[in-house]
Write a protein that holds these residues in place. Sequence first.
Motif, PDB file in Angstrom:
ATOM      1  N   ASN A 176       0.892  -1.310   0.051  1.00 14.19           N
ATOM      2  CA  ASN A 176       0.051   0.080   0.124  1.00 14.19           C
ATOM      3  C   ASN A 176       0.980   1.238  -0.129  1.00 14.19           C
ATOM      4  O   ASN A 176       0.323   2.164  -0.478  1.00 14.19           O
ATOM      5  N   ALA A 177       2.213   1.267   0.486  1.00 15.60           N
ATOM      6  CA  ALA A 177       2.950   2.238   0.512  1.00 15.60           C
ATOM      7  C   ALA A 177       3.657   2.609  -0.985  1.00 15.60           C
ATOM      8  O   ALA A 177       4.237   3.575  -1.253  1.00 15.60           O
ATOM      9  N   ILE A 178       3.367   1.662  -1.889  1.00 13.74           N
ATOM     10  CA  ILE A 178       4.214   1.808  -3.329  1.00 13.74           C
ATOM     11  C   ILE A 178       3.073   2.844  -4.078  1.00 13.74           C
ATOM     12  O   ILE A 178       1.890   2.819  -4.017  1.00 13.74           O
ATOM     13  N   PRO A 179       3.749   4.009  -4.633  1.00 18.06           N
ATOM     14  CA  PRO A 179       2.898   4.958  -5.424  1.00 18.06           C
ATOM     15  C   PRO A 179       2.058   4.272  -6.496  1.00 18.06           C
ATOM     16  O   PRO A 179       2.570   3.481  -7.255  1.00 18.06           O
ATOM     17  N   LEU A 183       2.511   1.947 -10.539  1.00 17.63           N
ATOM     18  CA  LEU A 183       1.729   0.667 -11.075  1.00 17.63           C
ATOM     19  C   LEU A 183       1.063   0.891 -12.289  1.00 17.63           C
ATOM     20  O   LEU A 183       0.929   0.412 -13.293  1.00 17.63           O
ATOM     21  N   GLU A 184       0.310   2.309 -12.191  1.00 16.39           N
ATOM     22  CA  GLU A 184      -0.704   2.597 -13.540  1.00 16.39           C
ATOM     23  C   GLU A 184       0.267   2.851 -14.575  1.00 16.39           C
ATOM     24  O   GLU A 184       0.044   2.430 -15.734  1.00 16.39           O
ATOM     25  N   ALA A 185       1.607   3.323 -14.403  1.00 11.07           N
ATOM     26  CA  ALA A 185       2.516   3.704 -15.542  1.00 11.07           C
ATOM     27  C   ALA A 185       2.967   2.243 -16.177  1.00 11.07           C
ATOM     28  O   ALA A 185       2.827   2.084 -17.246  1.00 11.07           O
ATOM     29  N   ALA A 186       3.262   1.346 -15.230  1.00 11.66           N
ATOM     30  CA  ALA A 186       3.544   0.134 -15.735  1.00 11.66           C
ATOM     31  C   ALA A 186       2.313  -0.687 -16.531  1.00 11.66           C
ATOM     32  O   ALA A 186       2.570  -1.287 -17.759  1.00 11.66           O
ATOM     33  N   ARG A 187       1.029  -0.569 -16.199  1.00 13.00           N
ATOM     34  CA  ARG A 187      -0.035  -1.373 -16.904  1.00 13.00           C
ATOM     35  C   ARG A 187      -0.166  -0.592 -18.066  1.00 13.00           C
ATOM     36  O   ARG A 187      -0.449  -1.256 -18.923  1.00 13.00           O
ATOM     37  N   ALA A 188      -0.010   0.890 -18.005  1.00  9.65           N
ATOM     38  CA  ALA A 188      -0.064   1.700 -19.363  1.00  9.65           C
ATOM     39  C   ALA A 188       0.612   1.285 -20.329  1.00  9.65           C
ATOM     40  O   ALA A 188       0.613   1.269 -21.550  1.00  9.65           O
ATOM     41  N   GLU A 189       1.889   0.837 -19.796  1.00  9.00           N
ATOM     42  CA  GLU A 189       3.110   0.091 -21.070  1.00  9.00           C
ATOM     43  C   GLU A 189       2.691  -0.953 -21.400  1.00  9.00           C
ATOM     44  O   GLU A 189       3.532  -1.658 -22.107  1.00  9.00           O
ATOM     45  N   LEU A 204      10.341  -2.938  -4.650  1.00 14.16           N
ATOM     46  CA  LEU A 204       9.854  -2.028  -3.712  1.00 14.16           C
ATOM     47  C   LEU A 204       9.514  -2.534  -2.599  1.00 14.16           C
ATOM     48  O   LEU A 204       9.249  -1.758  -1.429  1.00 14.16           O
ATOM     49  N   LEU A 205       9.121  -3.869  -2.665  1.00  9.19           N
ATOM     50  CA  LEU A 205       8.919  -4.649  -1.102  1.00  9.19           C
ATOM     51  C   LEU A 205      10.358  -4.946  -0.386  1.00  9.19           C
ATOM     52  O   LEU A 205       9.937  -5.717   0.831  1.00  9.19           O
ATOM     53  N   ALA A 206      11.129  -4.728  -1.131  1.00  9.18           N
ATOM     54  CA  ALA A 206      12.651  -5.103  -0.368  1.00  9.18           C
ATOM     55  C   ALA A 206      12.648  -4.576   1.333  1.00  9.18           C
ATOM     56  O   ALA A 206      13.127  -5.749   1.840  1.00  9.18           O
TER      57      ALA A 206
END
Length: 287
Positions: A176-179, A183-189, A204-206
Amino acid sequence: MTASTLRQRAGTAGFLLPALLVVTVFYAVPNLLNFALAFTDWSSYSDTVRFTGLANFRELLHEGALVNDLRVTVVYAVVVMVAQNLAGLVLAFALERSCRTHGFFRAVFFLPVLISPLAAGYVFKALLADDGPLNRALGVQVSWLGSTTWTIVVVALVNAWKFMGVNMLVYIAGLNAIPRELLEAARAEGASRWQVIRSVQLPLLAPAITFNFVTTLIGAFNTFDIVFAMTGGGPGDSTQVLNSFIQQQYAQGYYGYSISMALLLLLLVCAVAFPVLATLRRREVDL
């Protein structure tokens, strides 16, 4: 230094003093005494306590059970660490989205954490008995707690089941802390769900992975309740972890000897946990 600053610092010290006293009396002093008593022959069979140096540790190194208990403890800790984190991670991805249904299932999977480890151990001992409900439901005769090879894995999986809810919540918090923009940019690609998980969310969960792996490992090394309730260290000594051996020696009155083994367990935890922590922290930097 002004009078108001002195009063402020005095007030701060006054608030800290009770906490410092509690930590000193109930944590620092007992641990210092433990370190000292590990080098004595303190036992219930003698009225005197003599300094014996490294005699307890030399006896431990020649103790045949120690090698077996070390091996069992390491196997147990590794299985718990992997299974508990894998289960928690899968549940976190499945219940990541905040909604009423996911909130209900999060509570369901966290519920075992609130159960006493002894109670959970005794319940699973009954469930996995040779004539228990699981074998009757499956229509098979499997000796879940009677194998000198696989029983340690079964007990470790029960431990992982009990505490996986904690890992799940930590991973959900990390997700939930990931912007959302990433995620939306990755899906848009055109990235698929798996590609988003592998290339965006997992890296980012590291920090959450580091925290969960290290705390789970330390907790598994210090386990006692579930093993004691389910197998008592058996069959044979195939599930006797170090804490079980410490408890046995202490119950028999060999206090100094058992304390020296507790100190050895502390050193083992540090020797394993610190390199794991350093490796995972370097991985965070690399990512």
